[in-house]
Write a protein that holds these residues in place. Structure first.
Motif, PDB file in Angstrom:
ATOM      1  N   VAL A  52       0.850  -1.205   0.000  1.00 56.18           N
ATOM      2  CA  VAL A  52       0.000   0.000   0.000  1.00 56.18           C
ATOM      3  C   VAL A  52       0.878   1.245   0.000  1.00 56.18           C
ATOM      4  N   LEU A  53       1.930   1.227   0.796  1.00 54.42           N
ATOM      5  CA  LEU A  53       2.871   2.356   0.812  1.00 54.42           C
ATOM      6  C   LEU A  53       3.516   2.537  -0.553  1.00 54.42           C
ATOM      7  N   TRP A  54       3.842   1.431  -1.205  1.00 52.25           N
ATOM      8  CA  TRP A  54       4.409   1.458  -2.563  1.00 52.25           C
ATOM      9  C   TRP A  54       3.447   2.176  -3.506  1.00 52.25           C
ATOM     10  N   LEU A  55       2.163   1.846  -3.425  1.00 47.35           N
ATOM     11  CA  LEU A  55       1.150   2.482  -4.270  1.00 47.35           C
ATOM     12  C   LEU A  55       1.057   3.981  -3.985  1.00 47.35           C
ATOM     13  N   VAL A  56       1.047   4.372  -2.727  1.00 45.88           N
ATOM     14  CA  VAL A  56       0.952   5.792  -2.363  1.00 45.88           C
ATOM     15  C   VAL A  56       2.167   6.566  -2.878  1.00 45.88           C
ATOM     16  N   VAL A  57       3.356   5.985  -2.714  1.00 44.12           N
ATOM     17  CA  VAL A  57       4.577   6.652  -3.176  1.00 44.12           C
ATOM     18  C   VAL A  57       4.571   6.782  -4.694  1.00 44.12           C
ATOM     19  N   THR A  58       4.093   5.763  -5.389  1.00 48.56           N
ATOM     20  CA  THR A  58       4.036   5.815  -6.852  1.00 48.56           C
ATOM     21  C   THR A  58       3.084   6.908  -7.326  1.00 48.56           C
ATOM     22  N   VAL A  59       1.931   7.031  -6.699  1.00 48.81           N
ATOM     23  CA  VAL A  59       0.975   8.086  -7.068  1.00 48.81           C
ATOM     24  C   VAL A  59       1.582   9.462  -6.782  1.00 48.81           C
ATOM     25  N   ASP A  60       2.229   9.616  -5.628  1.00 50.03           N
ATOM     26  CA  ASP A  60       2.867  10.885  -5.288  1.00 50.03           C
ATOM     27  C   ASP A  60       3.947  11.233  -6.296  1.00 50.03           C
ATOM     28  N   MET A  61       4.746  10.252  -6.685  1.00 53.44           N
ATOM     29  CA  MET A  61       5.812  10.500  -7.658  1.00 53.44           C
ATOM     30  C   MET A  61       5.229  10.901  -9.012  1.00 53.44           C
ATOM     31  N   THR A  62       4.109  10.301  -9.382  1.00 60.08           N
ATOM     32  CA  THR A  62       3.450  10.659 -10.636  1.00 60.08           C
ATOM     33  C   THR A  62       2.982  12.110 -10.609  1.00 60.08           C
ATOM     34  N   VAL A  63       2.399  12.534  -9.498  1.00 60.94           N
ATOM     35  CA  VAL A  63       1.943  13.921  -9.363  1.00 60.94           C
ATOM     36  C   VAL A  63       3.132  14.878  -9.409  1.00 60.94           C
ATOM     37  N   ILE A  64       4.207  14.523  -8.723  1.00 59.15           N
ATOM     38  CA  ILE A  64       5.400  15.371  -8.710  1.00 59.15           C
ATOM     39  C   ILE A  64       5.964  15.518 -10.122  1.00 59.15           C
ATOM     40  N   LEU A  65       6.107  14.407 -10.836  1.00 60.61           N
ATOM     41  CA  LEU A  65       6.647  14.468 -12.201  1.00 60.61           C
ATOM     42  C   LEU A  65       5.737  15.272 -13.120  1.00 60.61           C
ATOM     43  N   ARG A  66       4.431  15.136 -12.941  1.00 59.76           N
ATOM     44  CA  ARG A  66       3.485  15.916 -13.750  1.00 59.76           C
ATOM     45  C   ARG A  66       3.678  17.411 -13.521  1.00 59.76           C
ATOM     46  N   HIS A  67       3.829  17.798 -12.254  1.00 56.35           N
ATOM     47  CA  HIS A  67       4.033  19.219 -11.943  1.00 56.35           C
ATOM     48  C   HIS A  67       5.376  19.712 -12.473  1.00 56.35           C
ATOM     49  N   MET A  68       6.402  18.879 -12.403  1.00 57.73           N
ATOM     50  CA  MET A  68       7.706  19.292 -12.910  1.00 57.73           C
ATOM     51  C   MET A  68       7.662  19.497 -14.427  1.00 57.73           C
ATOM     52  N   ARG A  69       6.901  18.674 -15.118  1.00 53.49           N
ATOM     53  CA  ARG A  69       6.821  18.774 -16.583  1.00 53.49           C
ATOM     54  C   ARG A  69       5.913  19.899 -17.044  1.00 53.49           C
ATOM     55  N   GLN A  70       5.114  20.463 -16.150  1.00 55.70           N
ATOM     56  CA  GLN A  70       4.224  21.554 -16.535  1.00 55.70           C
ATOM     57  C   GLN A  70       4.973  22.865 -16.692  1.00 55.70           C
ATOM     58  N   GLY A  71       6.208  22.887 -16.313  1.00 52.67           N
ATOM     59  CA  GLY A  71       7.022  24.057 -16.596  1.00 52.67           C
ATOM     60  C   GLY A  71       7.222  24.990 -15.432  1.00 52.67           C
TER      61      GLY A  71
END
Length: 91
Positions: A52-71
Motif C-alpha cells: 500500500v505504501l508502494w502504491l501511495v509513493v508511486t501516485v505521489d511521484m506521478t503527481v510530482i513528475l506531472r508538476h515538474m513537466r508543466q514548466g
C-alpha cells in the motif's frame, strides 16, 4: 535583517519538487524492498502494508513528475522572480 512578511506567502509559495521527487525515489526503494522481503519471510500483513505504501509513493511521484513537466509556473528556476499577489481594487 529579516524581511517583513507580506501575508501573501501561501499565494507565492513554491514547492521543492526536486527534493520531493528524490525523497519519493528513496521511499519507493524501501517500499519495494519491504514488500519483497516481508513476502519472502512469510509476513503477508507487513507485505501488504508495504505494498500500500508502494502504491501511495508511486501516485505521489506521478503527481510530482506531472508538476515538474508543466514548466516554470509550477517549478520555477532561480531566474524566475516570486509571483506578485493579485491586486484587488475596491469596488
Amino acid at each position: 535583517m529579516v524581511p517583513m512578511r507580506t501575508g501573501s506567502e501561501p499565494v507565492t509559495a513554491r514547492s521543492a519538487l526536486r527534493a520531493r521527487f528524490w525523497l519519493s525515489v528513496w521511499g519507493l526503494f524501501w517500499a519495494v524492498a519491504g514488500t519483497a522481503l516481508f513476502a519472502l519471510v512469510g509476513r503477508p500483513g507487513w507485505a501488504a502494508a508495504c505494498g500500500v505504501l508502494w502504491l501511495v509513493v508511486t501516485v505521489d511521484m506521478t503527481v510530482i513528475l506531472r508538476h515538474m513537466r508543466q514548466g516554470p509556473h509550477f517549478q520555477p528556476g532561480r531566474d524566475v522572480p516570486p509571483y506578485r499577489p493579485p491586486e484587488h481594487h475596491g469596488t
